[in-house]
Design a protein around this motif. Structure first.
Motif, PDB file in Angstrom:
ATOM      1  N   LYS A 128      17.841 -34.972   9.530  1.00 17.97           N
ATOM      2  CA  LYS A 128      18.877 -35.849   8.998  1.00 17.97           C
ATOM      3  C   LYS A 128      18.641 -36.211   7.530  1.00 17.97           C
ATOM      4  O   LYS A 128      19.432 -36.956   6.947  1.00 17.97           O
ATOM      5  N   LEU A 129      17.569 -35.688   6.905  1.00 14.81           N
ATOM      6  CA  LEU A 129      17.209 -36.061   5.535  1.00 14.81           C
ATOM      7  C   LEU A 129      17.566 -34.956   4.544  1.00 14.81           C
ATOM      8  O   LEU A 129      17.461 -33.765   4.860  1.00 14.81           O
ATOM      9  N   ALA A 160      21.997 -37.986   6.184  1.00 15.26           N
ATOM     10  CA  ALA A 160      22.158 -38.885   5.032  1.00 15.26           C
ATOM     11  C   ALA A 160      22.347 -38.089   3.747  1.00 15.26           C
ATOM     12  O   ALA A 160      21.840 -36.970   3.602  1.00 15.26           O
ATOM     13  N   THR A 220      24.735 -38.793  11.700  1.00 17.28           N
ATOM     14  CA  THR A 220      25.171 -37.992  10.556  1.00 17.28           C
ATOM     15  C   THR A 220      24.049 -37.922   9.524  1.00 17.28           C
ATOM     16  O   THR A 220      23.393 -38.928   9.239  1.00 17.28           O
ATOM     17  N   ASN A 257      21.773 -46.085  -0.533  1.00 19.62           N
ATOM     18  CA  ASN A 257      22.489 -46.787   0.537  1.00 19.62           C
ATOM     19  C   ASN A 257      22.583 -45.941   1.801  1.00 19.62           C
ATOM     20  O   ASN A 257      22.418 -46.439   2.924  1.00 19.62           O
ATOM     21  N   SER A 258      22.853 -44.643   1.615  1.00 21.06           N
ATOM     22  CA  SER A 258      22.963 -43.743   2.759  1.00 21.06           C
ATOM     23  C   SER A 258      21.620 -43.595   3.470  1.00 21.06           C
ATOM     24  O   SER A 258      21.541 -43.598   4.700  1.00 21.06           O
ATOM     25  N   LEU A 259      20.546 -43.473   2.689  1.00 18.44           N
ATOM     26  CA  LEU A 259      19.203 -43.350   3.276  1.00 18.44           C
ATOM     27  C   LEU A 259      18.805 -44.628   4.005  1.00 18.44           C
ATOM     28  O   LEU A 259      18.217 -44.589   5.087  1.00 18.44           O
ATOM     29  N   ARG A 260      19.134 -45.792   3.425  1.00 21.41           N
ATOM     30  CA  ARG A 260      18.800 -47.060   4.056  1.00 21.41           C
ATOM     31  C   ARG A 260      19.538 -47.215   5.391  1.00 21.41           C
ATOM     32  O   ARG A 260      18.972 -47.656   6.387  1.00 21.41           O
ATOM     33  N   CYS A 261      20.801 -46.844   5.426  1.00 20.52           N
ATOM     34  CA  CYS A 261      21.593 -46.935   6.656  1.00 20.52           C
ATOM     35  C   CYS A 261      21.011 -46.037   7.744  1.00 20.52           C
ATOM     36  O   CYS A 261      20.859 -46.455   8.899  1.00 20.52           O
ATOM     37  N   LEU A 262      20.639 -44.816   7.382  1.00 17.48           N
ATOM     38  CA  LEU A 262      20.041 -43.891   8.350  1.00 17.48           C
ATOM     39  C   LEU A 262      18.715 -44.429   8.866  1.00 17.48           C
ATOM     40  O   LEU A 262      18.460 -44.433  10.091  1.00 17.48           O
ATOM     41  N   TYR A 263      17.878 -44.904   7.978  1.00 12.61           N
ATOM     42  CA  TYR A 263      16.548 -45.391   8.369  1.00 12.61           C
ATOM     43  C   TYR A 263      16.663 -46.598   9.304  1.00 12.61           C
ATOM     44  O   TYR A 263      15.984 -46.656  10.338  1.00 12.61           O
TER      45      TYR A 263
END
Length: 383
Positions: A300-301, A260, A258, A265-271
């Motif tokens: 995804k960014l 980000a 999904t 927090n969302s970016l960290r989870c994706l990375y």
């Protein structure tokens, strides 16, 4: 056809029949084992086919010979033929009897074969019953060997006794996720599979207790016996340990991530998720520097993040997977570091609150005190 030719042909077929008829009795007297039963029945059928074939040919030749003999009108030849024909008919009758005996013998063997199969089926049913009873007995033994309150055993006795109970191991259950099979199997293999103190049935029992979902379904129905342990391991490894399946799953996970949100927090989870899959693929020998990964990651960014990354990359430089991973990781790290400090508006509010709480009123100064201070100051100056 000439008379002499037909006589020679008749003699030939009769000799062939003689040879086959001579084989009937030894074939029927031979002791046949269960393993040879099918082959022996095949030999009987083959012999019956030959006897029927030669009998038909002998009968046909004899009929043609009869027609030629009648046309010659030679009384002597006709008499000789009639005598020979009677012997041929008697011989064909003997052949028919041999075919009948072979047919009856074949039916007897077929019946024996059916009885053997029926006996084998009954034996298999009996073995299944015994197997079920053994499983129940084994289950009862295992329950008996694992009391709720085991007695205290002295230290020396504990060190020399044989381990029967399953070892206590904090091992996560495997639910059929192929990406978790390698980790699960490495832990299980080290603690249980290679434990010489455990029997195969104890290992199998522990394995089943640590499976769930698709994994337990893969070996559902397998009896809890020693022989099935290795079979269960092989089934699980073939289904969940296939390297190509794991590789494909990593690719699919990356593609289906999904996008980000523009939040730390969302970016960290994706990375972290992308890094986990790429590092796993690299360990499995996959090329993770392909340009396709640049497209997958950037898709995804958020646009705001891509704008900042483009500035850091530079206009003239080209994106590579390594550079994108490095800049994205640094950008997210910077966001996390910045969030540890309060914002400017928060500093202003904190300062105002501090000023209001700590300010003290100035002391009142009387006129007299001021005049006295002035005189003292002037005296000091004159002096």
């Amino acid at each position: 056809m000439s008379l002499s030719y037909l006589k020679g042909l008749r003699t030939r077929y009769r000799n062939l029949l003689d040879k086959e008829v001579a084989k009937v009795d030894p074939l029927m007297r031979k002791h046949v084992s269960t393993e040879e039963l099918d082959q022996h029945i095949w030999k009987i059928n083959s012999m019956k086919l030959k006897l029927n074939d030669y009998s038909e040919k002998l009968t046909g030749v004899n009929e043609k010979l009869s027609i030629l003999v009648e046309q010659t009108e030679d009384k002597k030849e006709q008499t000789i033929f009639e005598q020979e024909e009677a012997r041929v008919m008697d011989f064909l009758s003997t052949v028919e009897d041999a075919i009948g005996e072979l047919t009856a013998y074949e039916k007897h063997l077929q019946g024996s074969k059916a009885s053997i199969h029926t006996g084998l089926e009954k034996q298999m049913e009996k073995l299944m019953e015994i197997q079920i009873q053994m499983q129940q007995h084994t289950k009862e033994l295992l329950q008996a060997q694992a009391p709720q309150h085991p007695p205290q055993v002295p230290f020396q006795e504990q060190s020399t006794s044989v381990a029967v109970k399953l070892p206590k191991l904090d091992l996560n259950c495997f639910d059929g996720d192929v990406l978790k099979w390698k980790e699960f199997w490495d832990c299980f293999e080290s603690a249980i599979h290679k434990n010489p103190k455990l029997s195969a049935i104890e290992k199998f029992n522990y394995l089943r207790s640590k499976l769930s979902g698709d994994a337990i379904e893969a070996i559902a129905g397998m009896a809890l016996i020693n022989e099935n342990y290795e079979i269960a391991i092989k089934l699980l490894q073939e289904r969940f340990g296939d390297e190509q399946t794991v590789i494909n799953t990593h690719y699919n996970k990356i593609m289906n991530l999904t996008a980000a949100a523009n939040e730390t927090n969302s970016l960290r989870c994706l990375y972290d998720t992308i890094e986990k899959h790429l590092q796993s693929l690299a360990v499995m020998g996959q090329d993770v520097n392909q340009d396709i990964f640049v497209s997958l990651i950037t898709s995804k960014l958020p646009k705001e993040v891509l704008f900042q990354l483009e500035i850091q990359k530079g206009r003239e430089d080209k994106w590579t997977v390594q550079k994108l991973r490095q800049l994205l990781g640094s950008y997210i790290g910077a966001l996390e570091s910045a969030e540890q400090f309060p914002s400017a508006s928060q500093d202003k509010r904190n300062f105002k609150s501090l000023s209001l709480n700590t300010a003290k009123p100035f002391p009142k100064v009387s006129q007299r005190s001021s005049a006295e201070a002035l005189v003292i100051s002037e005296k000091g100056n004159y002096q």
